[in-house]
Write a protein that holds these residues in place. Structure first.
Motif, PDB file in Angstrom:
ATOM      1  N   ILE A   1      14.858  -7.280  -8.043  1.00  0.00           N
ATOM      2  CA  ILE A   1      14.342  -8.557  -7.530  1.00  0.00           C
ATOM      3  C   ILE A   1      13.834  -8.383  -6.105  1.00  0.00           C
ATOM      4  O   ILE A   1      12.719  -8.804  -5.764  1.00  0.00           O
ATOM      5  CB  ILE A   1      15.427  -9.647  -7.595  1.00  0.00           C
ATOM      6  CG1 ILE A   1      15.704 -10.045  -9.047  1.00  0.00           C
ATOM      7  CG2 ILE A   1      15.019 -10.873  -6.783  1.00  0.00           C
ATOM      8  CD1 ILE A   1      16.855 -11.012  -9.223  1.00  0.00           C
ATOM      9  N   VAL A   2      14.643  -7.738  -5.254  1.00  0.00           N
ATOM     10  CA  VAL A   2      14.229  -7.499  -3.871  1.00  0.00           C
ATOM     11  C   VAL A   2      12.988  -6.605  -3.829  1.00  0.00           C
ATOM     12  O   VAL A   2      12.042  -6.854  -3.079  1.00  0.00           O
ATOM     13  CB  VAL A   2      15.379  -6.871  -3.063  1.00  0.00           C
ATOM     14  CG1 VAL A   2      14.888  -6.394  -1.692  1.00  0.00           C
ATOM     15  CG2 VAL A   2      16.516  -7.869  -2.894  1.00  0.00           C
ATOM     16  N   ALA A   3      12.988  -5.556  -4.663  1.00  0.00           N
ATOM     17  CA  ALA A   3      11.839  -4.644  -4.703  1.00  0.00           C
ATOM     18  C   ALA A   3      10.576  -5.371  -5.150  1.00  0.00           C
ATOM     19  O   ALA A   3       9.487  -5.148  -4.603  1.00  0.00           O
ATOM     20  CB  ALA A   3      12.139  -3.481  -5.643  1.00  0.00           C
ATOM     21  N   ALA A   4      10.710  -6.253  -6.154  1.00  0.00           N
ATOM     22  CA  ALA A   4       9.549  -7.003  -6.640  1.00  0.00           C
ATOM     23  C   ALA A   4       9.010  -7.943  -5.568  1.00  0.00           C
ATOM     24  O   ALA A   4       7.791  -8.064  -5.390  1.00  0.00           O
ATOM     25  CB  ALA A   4       9.924  -7.789  -7.893  1.00  0.00           C
ATOM     26  N   ILE A   5       9.918  -8.591  -4.840  1.00  0.00           N
ATOM     27  CA  ILE A   5       9.472  -9.487  -3.760  1.00  0.00           C
ATOM     28  C   ILE A   5       8.736  -8.694  -2.685  1.00  0.00           C
ATOM     29  O   ILE A   5       7.654  -9.083  -2.219  1.00  0.00           O
ATOM     30  CB  ILE A   5      10.674 -10.250  -3.167  1.00  0.00           C
ATOM     31  CG1 ILE A   5      11.236 -11.227  -4.207  1.00  0.00           C
ATOM     32  CG2 ILE A   5      10.264 -11.002  -1.901  1.00  0.00           C
ATOM     33  CD1 ILE A   5      12.541 -11.875  -3.799  1.00  0.00           C
ATOM     34  N   GLY A   6       9.312  -7.546  -2.292  1.00  0.00           N
ATOM     35  CA  GLY A   6       8.631  -6.687  -1.332  1.00  0.00           C
ATOM     36  C   GLY A   6       7.286  -6.219  -1.856  1.00  0.00           C
ATOM     37  O   GLY A   6       6.305  -6.132  -1.106  1.00  0.00           O
ATOM     38  N   GLY A   7       7.247  -5.933  -3.168  1.00  0.00           N
ATOM     39  CA  GLY A   7       6.018  -5.461  -3.792  1.00  0.00           C
ATOM     40  C   GLY A   7       4.984  -6.540  -4.000  1.00  0.00           C
ATOM     41  O   GLY A   7       3.863  -6.252  -4.445  1.00  0.00           O
ATOM     42  N   MET A   8       5.319  -7.787  -3.712  1.00  0.00           N
ATOM     43  CA  MET A   8       4.338  -8.871  -3.743  1.00  0.00           C
ATOM     44  C   MET A   8       3.931  -9.300  -2.330  1.00  0.00           C
ATOM     45  O   MET A   8       2.753  -9.513  -2.046  1.00  0.00           O
ATOM     46  CB  MET A   8       4.894 -10.075  -4.514  1.00  0.00           C
ATOM     47  CG  MET A   8       5.024  -9.848  -6.013  1.00  0.00           C
ATOM     48  SD  MET A   8       5.607 -11.307  -6.911  1.00  0.00           S
ATOM     49  CE  MET A   8       7.355 -11.291  -6.497  1.00  0.00           C
ATOM     50  N   VAL A   9       4.914  -9.397  -1.447  1.00  0.00           N
ATOM     51  CA  VAL A   9       4.642  -9.889  -0.088  1.00  0.00           C
ATOM     52  C   VAL A   9       3.835  -8.872   0.718  1.00  0.00           C
ATOM     53  O   VAL A   9       2.812  -9.222   1.338  1.00  0.00           O
ATOM     54  CB  VAL A   9       5.963 -10.230   0.632  1.00  0.00           C
ATOM     55  CG1 VAL A   9       5.697 -10.560   2.102  1.00  0.00           C
ATOM     56  CG2 VAL A   9       6.665 -11.393  -0.052  1.00  0.00           C
ATOM     57  N   VAL A  10       4.264  -7.610   0.726  1.00  0.00           N
ATOM     58  CA  VAL A  10       3.591  -6.605   1.559  1.00  0.00           C
ATOM     59  C   VAL A  10       2.140  -6.369   1.120  1.00  0.00           C
ATOM     60  O   VAL A  10       1.246  -6.329   1.966  1.00  0.00           O
ATOM     61  CB  VAL A  10       4.396  -5.292   1.594  1.00  0.00           C
ATOM     62  CG1 VAL A  10       3.646  -4.216   2.387  1.00  0.00           C
ATOM     63  CG2 VAL A  10       5.768  -5.530   2.212  1.00  0.00           C
ATOM     64  N   PRO A  11       1.840  -6.215  -0.192  1.00  0.00           N
ATOM     65  CA  PRO A  11       0.425  -6.074  -0.576  1.00  0.00           C
ATOM     66  C   PRO A  11      -0.430  -7.268  -0.155  1.00  0.00           C
ATOM     67  O   PRO A  11      -1.590  -7.095   0.243  1.00  0.00           O
ATOM     68  CB  PRO A  11       0.488  -5.958  -2.103  1.00  0.00           C
ATOM     69  CG  PRO A  11       1.835  -5.423  -2.386  1.00  0.00           C
ATOM     70  CD  PRO A  11       2.730  -6.036  -1.353  1.00  0.00           C
ATOM     71  N   ALA A  12       0.133  -8.474  -0.245  1.00  0.00           N
ATOM     72  CA  ALA A  12      -0.622  -9.656   0.178  1.00  0.00           C
ATOM     73  C   ALA A  12      -0.915  -9.603   1.673  1.00  0.00           C
ATOM     74  O   ALA A  12      -2.029  -9.895   2.117  1.00  0.00           O
ATOM     75  CB  ALA A  12       0.167 -10.920  -0.169  1.00  0.00           C
ATOM     76  N   VAL A  13       0.089  -9.204   2.460  1.00  0.00           N
ATOM     77  CA  VAL A  13      -0.091  -9.095   3.914  1.00  0.00           C
ATOM     78  C   VAL A  13      -1.111  -8.006   4.246  1.00  0.00           C
ATOM     79  O   VAL A  13      -1.988  -8.188   5.103  1.00  0.00           O
ATOM     80  CB  VAL A  13       1.261  -8.816   4.601  1.00  0.00           C
ATOM     81  CG1 VAL A  13       1.054  -8.485   6.076  1.00  0.00           C
ATOM     82  CG2 VAL A  13       2.196 -10.010   4.450  1.00  0.00           C
ATOM     83  N   VAL A  14      -1.007  -6.869   3.576  1.00  0.00           N
ATOM     84  CA  VAL A  14      -1.959  -5.770   3.806  1.00  0.00           C
ATOM     85  C   VAL A  14      -3.374  -6.208   3.455  1.00  0.00           C
ATOM     86  O   VAL A  14      -4.332  -5.955   4.204  1.00  0.00           O
ATOM     87  CB  VAL A  14      -1.557  -4.523   2.984  1.00  0.00           C
ATOM     88  CG1 VAL A  14      -2.674  -3.476   3.005  1.00  0.00           C
ATOM     89  CG2 VAL A  14      -0.271  -3.919   3.529  1.00  0.00           C
ATOM     90  N   ALA A  15      -3.536  -6.872   2.306  1.00  0.00           N
ATOM     91  CA  ALA A  15      -4.866  -7.349   1.896  1.00  0.00           C
ATOM     92  C   ALA A  15      -5.428  -8.344   2.906  1.00  0.00           C
ATOM     93  O   ALA A  15      -6.620  -8.278   3.264  1.00  0.00           O
ATOM     94  CB  ALA A  15      -4.790  -7.972   0.504  1.00  0.00           C
ATOM     95  N   LEU A  16      -4.596  -9.253   3.382  1.00  0.00           N
ATOM     96  CA  LEU A  16      -5.048 -10.216   4.386  1.00  0.00           C
ATOM     97  C   LEU A  16      -5.440  -9.520   5.685  1.00  0.00           C
ATOM     98  O   LEU A  16      -6.444  -9.871   6.311  1.00  0.00           O
ATOM     99  CB  LEU A  16      -3.939 -11.240   4.655  1.00  0.00           C
ATOM    100  CG  LEU A  16      -3.814 -12.392   3.663  1.00  0.00           C
ATOM    101  CD1 LEU A  16      -2.537 -13.183   3.931  1.00  0.00           C
ATOM    102  CD2 LEU A  16      -5.031 -13.315   3.743  1.00  0.00           C
ATOM    103  N   ALA A  17      -4.656  -8.512   6.092  1.00  0.00           N
ATOM    104  CA  ALA A  17      -4.948  -7.799   7.338  1.00  0.00           C
ATOM    105  C   ALA A  17      -6.263  -7.038   7.245  1.00  0.00           C
ATOM    106  O   ALA A  17      -7.085  -7.067   8.171  1.00  0.00           O
ATOM    107  CB  ALA A  17      -3.807  -6.848   7.670  1.00  0.00           C
ATOM    108  N   VAL A  18      -6.493  -6.361   6.119  1.00  0.00           N
ATOM    109  CA  VAL A  18      -7.715  -5.574   5.962  1.00  0.00           C
ATOM    110  C   VAL A  18      -8.935  -6.476   5.788  1.00  0.00           C
ATOM    111  O   VAL A  18     -10.017  -6.195   6.316  1.00  0.00           O
ATOM    112  CB  VAL A  18      -7.589  -4.617   4.755  1.00  0.00           C
ATOM    113  CG1 VAL A  18      -8.919  -3.908   4.475  1.00  0.00           C
ATOM    114  CG2 VAL A  18      -6.496  -3.589   5.010  1.00  0.00           C
TER     115      VAL A  18
END
Length: 418
Positions: free
Chosen positions: A99-116
């Motif tokens: 569950i924690v890994a899945a949340i990290g795997g959703m939040v961080v890609p979204a943040v990276v995509a927004l940053a780029v």
């Protein structure tokens, strides 16, 4: 009662086969859309059929996206409900890490995509594209390359992908609800309540459930909510505990019957009409020189790995979760790379989030990132599988463990060494 390993094996076999068919459908779409017959592809995808009543005069592509994927999400809803009630996610310590890994795997890609992609038109919705992990492809790659990894690797990946699907479902429901027809919502709620009541009363006849499912789908579609949400809702309302004397609970029985249709028909047909993009030199060049597709690439190839592995490491170090039995950090790193295979749901979100031209670039980025993640994860998993095989051989022979080629330290695979 714990879920039998044979059930995981059955699920894995179906998704592996579905992944291969999905790959074939994607290749067919790319070849067809870039061949002299490309006009027939676009004509078929854009052909309209269905009654105008209740906004059901849809293109073939929309029927694949809204109709066929509802079956895929129904099966995902069944799996999620069963995992939460009687499966791996029902036990706190086993559930926390995926569950924690899945949340990290959703939040961080979204943040990276927004940053780029910050400041690029469309990024305010396109950030959601890299949050998804494709179950069929991910489990297919795992099955083909990681035969010697412990079964806990498959359990971890399946649980992570199921939670990831739930996150993607929430994103679709929140971001891509257009308008809101209260009458249609009321009809959907009544139909779902009746479905739940019939489940509670142990009614089994499909003559009631099939019409209710169709009414729910039409009502959700007419309400302005993406129609796949109907599939998820019905799956979550299906009973997962069998009664005394009952051979199988309804959720398991439906999964056995419908999962092959979902994996081998519904998802590949969606891919056939979603993956037909131009792959000429100009189109490919635009993927690597335009901010929005670069944001999708970075989200899937970088954000997924950092998010899944970083969240897992943090959870274990803070002692809120435990590593899967028999697995080490290098195993989890390989599985984190595999999380970058976005494909089915990422393609769906790209179609929902962006207009045609931008959508084509985003979908090209999804295909490239998914292929890259699959190949890199396959190489890493093959290496880890060989390491586990050597450790098993050493343990069975009683010989002194030798340092494997490449300098990998001997010892149990669940060493904390990265």
């Amino acid at each position: 009662m714990s879920r039998p390993l044979s059930e995981f094996a059955r699920y894995l076999r179906t998704e592996t086969t579905g992944g291969l068919i999905l790959l074939g459908a994607t290749a067919a779409a790319l070849l067809w859309a870039n061949s002299p017959l490309r006009d027939s592809y676009h004509a078929l995808r854009g052909f309209r059929l269905g009654p105008e009543f209740l906004h059901l005069n849809l293109t073939v592509g929309d029927w694949a996206k809204d109709g066929l994927l509802a079956l895929f999400f129904f099966v995902a809803g069944l799996e999620l409900k069963r995992e939460l009630v009687v499966g791996e996610l029902s036990r706190f310590k086993q559930a926390v890490l995926p569950i924690v890994a899945a949340i990290g795997g959703m939040v961080v890609p979204a943040v990276v995509a927004l940053a780029v992609g910050w400041g690029t038109p469309g990024i305010e919705r396109a950030w959601a594209i890299p949050v998804a992990t494709d179950i069929a492809f991910a489990l297919g790659v795992l099955a083909l390359t990681a035969s010697n990894l412990p079964s806990s690797a498959r359990v971890f990946l399946l649980s992570l992908a199921v939670v990831d699907d739930l996150g993607a479902i929430i994103v679709i429901a929140v971001l891509f609800t257009t308008g809101f027809d209260l009458v249609a919502v009321a009809v959907a709620v009544v139909a779902l309540a009746l479905y739940a009541f019939l489940q509670h009363r142990r009614v089994r006849t499909p003559w009631l459930y099939v019409p209710l499912a169709l009414i729910t789908w039409v009502a959700v579609h007419s309400a302005g909510i993406h129609a796949t949400i109907a599939g998820v809702a019905l799956g979550l309302l299906t009973r997962v505990r069998g009664d005394e004397g009952e051979a199988e609970a309804p959720a398991l029985r439906l999964e056995h019957r419908l999962q092959p249709w979902s994996a081998a028909v519904a998802v590949p047909l969606f891919a056939l009409f979603a993956a037909g993009i131009s792959v000429d030199a100009d189109a490919l060049g635009a993927v690597f020189t335009t901010a929005l597709p670069l944001a999708v690439l970075a989200g899937l190839l970088v954000g997924k790995v950092v998010g899944i592995l970083g969240a897992s490491l943090l959870a274990v170090k803070l002692r809120v979760a435990e590593k899967p039995r028999g697995m080490g950090w290098r195993d989890l790193a390989a599985l984190s790379v595999l999380g970058g295979v976005g494909f089915t749901v990422s393609l769906l979100i790209a179609e929902l989030a962006l207009p045609d031209e931008a959508s084509e670039l985003a979908k090209a980025a999804v295909l490239i990132a998914s292929a890259g993640a699959s190949l890199l994860a396959a190489a890493l998993l093959l290496r880890r599988s060989k390491v586990h095989a050597r450790i098993a051989d050493t343990a069975s022979s009683g010989a002194e463990p030798q340092t494997p080629a490449g300098g990998e330290p001997p010892g149990p695979p669940n060493s904390d060494t990265l």
